[in-house]
Design an enzyme around this catalytic site. Sequence first.
Site, PDB file in Angstrom:
ATOM      1  N   ASP A  43       0.770  -1.181  -0.009  1.00  0.00           N
ATOM      2  CA  ASP A  43      -0.017  -0.112   0.058  1.00  0.00           C
ATOM      3  C   ASP A  43       0.814   1.226  -0.103  1.00  0.00           C
ATOM      4  O   ASP A  43       2.102   1.272   0.190  1.00  0.00           O
ATOM      5  CB  ASP A  43      -0.978   0.018   1.168  1.00  0.00           C
ATOM      6  N   SER A  44       0.469   2.267  -0.426  1.00  0.00           N
ATOM      7  CA  SER A  44       1.085   3.609  -0.403  1.00  0.00           C
ATOM      8  C   SER A  44       1.480   3.937   0.940  1.00  0.00           C
ATOM      9  O   SER A  44       2.398   4.674   1.196  1.00  0.00           O
ATOM     10  CB  SER A  44       0.135   4.805  -0.873  1.00  0.00           C
ATOM     11  N   CYS A 104      -4.403  -1.219  -2.221  1.00  0.00           N
ATOM     12  CA  CYS A 104      -4.388   0.312  -2.625  1.00  0.00           C
ATOM     13  C   CYS A 104      -5.168   0.362  -3.823  1.00  0.00           C
ATOM     14  O   CYS A 104      -4.845  -0.059  -4.944  1.00  0.00           O
ATOM     15  CB  CYS A 104      -2.877   0.801  -2.617  1.00  0.00           C
ATOM     16  N   GLU A 150      -3.836   9.862   8.079  1.00  0.00           N
ATOM     17  CA  GLU A 150      -2.496   9.966   8.162  1.00  0.00           C
ATOM     18  C   GLU A 150      -1.912  10.808   9.176  1.00  0.00           C
ATOM     19  O   GLU A 150      -0.940  10.426   9.960  1.00  0.00           O
ATOM     20  CB  GLU A 150      -1.662  10.171   6.937  1.00  0.00           C
ATOM     21  N   CYS A 177     -11.113   2.991  -0.833  1.00  0.00           N
ATOM     22  CA  CYS A 177      -9.744   3.455  -0.265  1.00  0.00           C
ATOM     23  C   CYS A 177      -9.492   2.749   0.682  1.00  0.00           C
ATOM     24  O   CYS A 177     -10.258   2.715   1.832  1.00  0.00           O
ATOM     25  CB  CYS A 177      -9.791   4.912  -0.038  1.00  0.00           C
ATOM     26  N   HIS A 212      -7.873   3.312   3.345  1.00  0.00           N
ATOM     27  CA  HIS A 212      -7.539   3.940   4.551  1.00  0.00           C
ATOM     28  C   HIS A 212      -9.046   4.236   5.501  1.00  0.00           C
ATOM     29  O   HIS A 212      -9.051   4.510   6.398  1.00  0.00           O
ATOM     30  CB  HIS A 212      -7.002   5.457   4.253  1.00  0.00           C
TER      31      HIS A 212
HETATM   32  N1  DGL Z   1      -5.039   3.470   0.475  1.00  0.00           N
HETATM   33  C1  DGL Z   1      -5.077   4.174  -0.642  1.00  0.00           C
HETATM   34  C2  DGL Z   1      -6.171   3.596  -1.444  1.00  0.00           C
HETATM   35  O1  DGL Z   1      -6.725   2.515  -1.218  1.00  0.00           O
HETATM   36  C3  DGL Z   1      -5.246   5.867  -0.824  1.00  0.00           C
HETATM   37  C4  DGL Z   1      -4.018   6.348   0.047  1.00  0.00           C
HETATM   38  C5  DGL Z   1      -3.198   7.348  -0.800  1.00  0.00           C
HETATM   39  O2  DGL Z   1      -3.744   8.553  -1.304  1.00  0.00           O
HETATM   40  O3  DGL Z   1      -1.914   6.954  -0.797  1.00  0.00           O
HETATM   41  O4  DGL Z   1      -6.584   4.489  -2.446  1.00  0.00           O
END
Ligand code: DGL
Length: 288
Positions: free
Chosen positions: A18-19, A81, A166, A200, A202
């Site tokens: 993931d990012s 991600c 974050e 997403c 997150h």
């Molecule tokens: N967790 C990432 C996703 O599922 C997004 C987070 C980011 O913007 O880096 O898209």
Amino acid sequence: MVSYFYTMQTKGPIGVFDSGYGGLTVLKEIVQQLPQYNYMYLGDNARAPYGTRSFESVYQYTLQSVRWLFQQGCPLVILACNTASAKALRTIQQNDLPQLDPHKRVLGVIRPTSETVGNSTKSKQIGILATNGTVQSNSYILEIEKFFPDIKVYQQACPMWVPLIENNEYEADGADYFVEKYIQELLQQSPEIDTFLLACTHYPLLLNKIKKHTPSHINIITQGSIVAKSLEDYLQRHPELENLCLQENSNISFFTTDATEFFDVQATKFFGKNIHSTHVQLINQKEE
Ligand code: DGL
């Protein structure tokens, strides 16, 4: 050439990328449903968030991360991600994988989610809440169409949600403003929407606030359990790959491209268990 690749096939952990932290909400569900495998998590925290970055940046960063996970011996990598799945997965699968190692696999989260999300709506109207990058790619509109052509998909970019998460502000009173704002903007596109997809990884951290600002008749779908079930099915259909992922002791290791001290504190909140990570510096192969 072919025999070279065959001799290189050794057992290894399932890579989860993931990012930053978001993929941990997916890994948590995967480990619950499939505890028999080893896992290696990589968060590219030093370059997160990806959601506002260009196609080329997300593709290059994701490719570097996949290459690194392959070098650690992962036979299979999950892009946990949505932004990376939307902007990099197809190119990596089609252009890079044949050169990197045609026996390894990279999977994303958009297809398995799209295959099932249509079962949750009665009004046949779904609202997608996601990063700018995922929304602009139109990946969910295109994928859901393939499986549920009679369903209308609305999208809402939520650029403030990942920064709130974050920066550890997801439970603060100030977060309510942006949670309510994007939900209202989505419902203004169509009041008939009866299913929200949190597209997403997150966003499960914001779930309490999202529920608070969502009308009670709307289903809220998160991706973790969907991706875990899809991985289970995939491994059953690919026993040769499943065999490479099976090991005697199940173990999870965590890596981040940013400082480990901060990662460990934050990541523990996403994963629900104590985490001790190792720092890794990703190298752009073109610069080597
Ligand atoms: N967790 C990432 C996703 O599922 C997004 C987070 C980011 O913007 O880096 O898209």
